[in-house]
Write a protein that holds these residues in place. Sequence first.
Motif, PDB file in Angstrom:
ATOM      1  N   ALA A 155       7.397  -8.546 -13.621  1.00  0.00           N
ATOM      2  CA  ALA A 155       6.521  -8.462 -12.442  1.00  0.00           C
ATOM      3  C   ALA A 155       5.136  -7.940 -12.829  1.00  0.00           C
ATOM      4  O   ALA A 155       4.112  -8.459 -12.369  1.00  0.00           O
ATOM      5  CB  ALA A 155       7.151  -7.553 -11.386  1.00  0.00           C
ATOM      6  N   GLU A 156       5.110  -6.923 -13.684  1.00  0.00           N
ATOM      7  CA  GLU A 156       3.819  -6.372 -14.135  1.00  0.00           C
ATOM      8  C   GLU A 156       3.037  -7.411 -14.930  1.00  0.00           C
ATOM      9  O   GLU A 156       1.816  -7.512 -14.826  1.00  0.00           O
ATOM     10  CB  GLU A 156       4.047  -5.114 -14.986  1.00  0.00           C
ATOM     11  N   THR A 194       6.287  -5.842  -3.383  1.00  0.00           N
ATOM     12  CA  THR A 194       5.259  -4.951  -3.943  1.00  0.00           C
ATOM     13  C   THR A 194       4.095  -5.756  -4.517  1.00  0.00           C
ATOM     14  O   THR A 194       2.928  -5.377  -4.376  1.00  0.00           O
ATOM     15  CB  THR A 194       5.868  -4.071  -5.057  1.00  0.00           C
ATOM     16  N   LEU A 195       4.402  -6.891  -5.144  1.00  0.00           N
ATOM     17  CA  LEU A 195       3.368  -7.724  -5.756  1.00  0.00           C
ATOM     18  C   LEU A 195       2.471  -8.415  -4.728  1.00  0.00           C
ATOM     19  O   LEU A 195       1.412  -8.936  -5.075  1.00  0.00           O
ATOM     20  CB  LEU A 195       4.020  -8.795  -6.641  1.00  0.00           C
ATOM     21  N   THR A 203      -1.695 -15.182  -8.346  1.00  0.00           N
ATOM     22  CA  THR A 203      -0.511 -14.310  -8.273  1.00  0.00           C
ATOM     23  C   THR A 203       0.056 -14.322  -6.862  1.00  0.00           C
ATOM     24  O   THR A 203       1.272 -14.433  -6.665  1.00  0.00           O
ATOM     25  CB  THR A 203      -0.878 -12.859  -8.679  1.00  0.00           C
ATOM     26  N   GLN A 204      -0.818 -14.213  -5.857  1.00  0.00           N
ATOM     27  CA  GLN A 204      -0.370 -14.206  -4.465  1.00  0.00           C
ATOM     28  C   GLN A 204       0.397 -15.483  -4.130  1.00  0.00           C
ATOM     29  O   GLN A 204       1.464 -15.437  -3.521  1.00  0.00           O
ATOM     30  CB  GLN A 204      -1.574 -14.071  -3.526  1.00  0.00           C
ATOM     31  N   ILE A 225       7.885  -6.337   4.529  1.00  0.00           N
ATOM     32  CA  ILE A 225       7.275  -7.610   4.146  1.00  0.00           C
ATOM     33  C   ILE A 225       6.184  -8.047   5.130  1.00  0.00           C
ATOM     34  O   ILE A 225       5.262  -8.774   4.764  1.00  0.00           O
ATOM     35  CB  ILE A 225       8.372  -8.714   4.031  1.00  0.00           C
ATOM     36  N   VAL A 226       6.270  -7.595   6.387  1.00  0.00           N
ATOM     37  CA  VAL A 226       5.410  -8.137   7.447  1.00  0.00           C
ATOM     38  C   VAL A 226       3.931  -7.806   7.246  1.00  0.00           C
ATOM     39  O   VAL A 226       3.075  -8.698   7.282  1.00  0.00           O
ATOM     40  CB  VAL A 226       5.881  -7.661   8.842  1.00  0.00           C
ATOM     41  N   GLU A 227       3.619  -6.537   7.023  1.00  0.00           N
ATOM     42  CA  GLU A 227       2.203  -6.144   6.930  1.00  0.00           C
ATOM     43  C   GLU A 227       1.461  -6.845   5.780  1.00  0.00           C
ATOM     44  O   GLU A 227       0.410  -7.452   5.998  1.00  0.00           O
ATOM     45  CB  GLU A 227       2.074  -4.618   6.801  1.00  0.00           C
TER      46      GLU A 227
END
Length: 416
Positions: A155-156, A194-195, A203-204, A225-227
């Motif tokens: 992930a990093e 988190t990502l 990445t998004q 997850i919503v925000e």
Amino acid sequence: MSMSAQEEQANIGKVLSFLRQWDRGGRRVRSCMLNTFLTKNTGKTCYELELEFAQVASLFLARLTTWMRLTYMFGTCLGLQLKALGIFLSISSHDQYLMEFLEDGGVLTLLDILSHAQSKEEDKAEALHLLLTVSNAGCKYREIICESCGVKVIAECLAKSNAEETQEVAWTLMESLSHGNPKYLNQIYKCLITLMTHTSPKTQQLVLHALRTVQSKLKTINHSIVEPLLNMLTSLQLDVQDEAINLMLDLRSYDVRPVLLSGLVALLRPTNEAIQEHRNTEVLSEAEMIKMTGSLPVFEQQAAAAKAIRMLAEEDHELSQELLSLGVIQNLLYAMGNREHIEAQIQASLALAHFVRSLPAIEEHMQRLLGSTLFAAFMHKPETLYMNMDEIQAEILLSNKVNITEALDGEKNSEG
């Protein structure tokens, strides 16, 4: 054709000589040997490789793994080492080499290469490809990667890398790790959430796509997850917006639905404070501002929210009713009056047109508010309404106080 005893003996002698040369050789010699190994053995089957190495190819694999473990932090021939390992690990339907590699700490070494600050991007991509080969070999191998803190490291790597190939392979690996791996699925899911706060559009986009895959395998949902998902709509990249909206469509059957819908409706009417905050924090050159046509992320979010609302309402009539009770009509009209952002006006008009066509009870309200001429233009081609609207009409939309509940109640009473 099988070898004669004499040929076998000669081949064993050749392999022993090769291993002796490796053991005595320095960096330059080994580099030469690896290049020759790659040229001669790329694409070979396990049988062919064992034939080449007199049934002791594992002895060379062990030497290769050990040398990489001892030297990877210096980058010594790392690219060659990884490619050579790829020949052993990519041999399909044969996990002897894979097991030996894992027993020699191969997975940990590959993860260390990803974490090492000095590792080159192309070496990281190669290490990720090898980890993907390990992951694709079966559930027990995926678990080994996860047990070695692999999810966090990968992930990093996805978040920090600027190289598209590295990002793509890291994303593919995250998705691979999620298949048939219930023990670690939740860890992968939380890591992806988190990502979402990462600022790189690539990445998004990849994270959102991976989240859709992982979420489809889970019965429950993490409310955090919503925000970040709503914040994704500020992206100036349409690919990111589309992935975010597709994920929202997937989430409509989960218990975060009320929070997601109310969040979307609220985004149609950004507060003055939010607009001002974006104006103060935008640190863009004049050229970039021209490129963005003066657009603020908060208005991009407003336009994308309107688009998401339309797509959700088109999918589900019951969901349309929920949106109406949240004041969606009043807020869509507000967004239609936003003369600072044409796309927000277009998307809000298209969304409102859907509600008007599917719920005739609100047609009269719209006609009264817009006036018969503007309403006719709106119904004919909603996406061009902004071109027919003057400042006074826009101001009327911005300050509208439409109460659609009365219209809906009236419709229910007439049906009764």
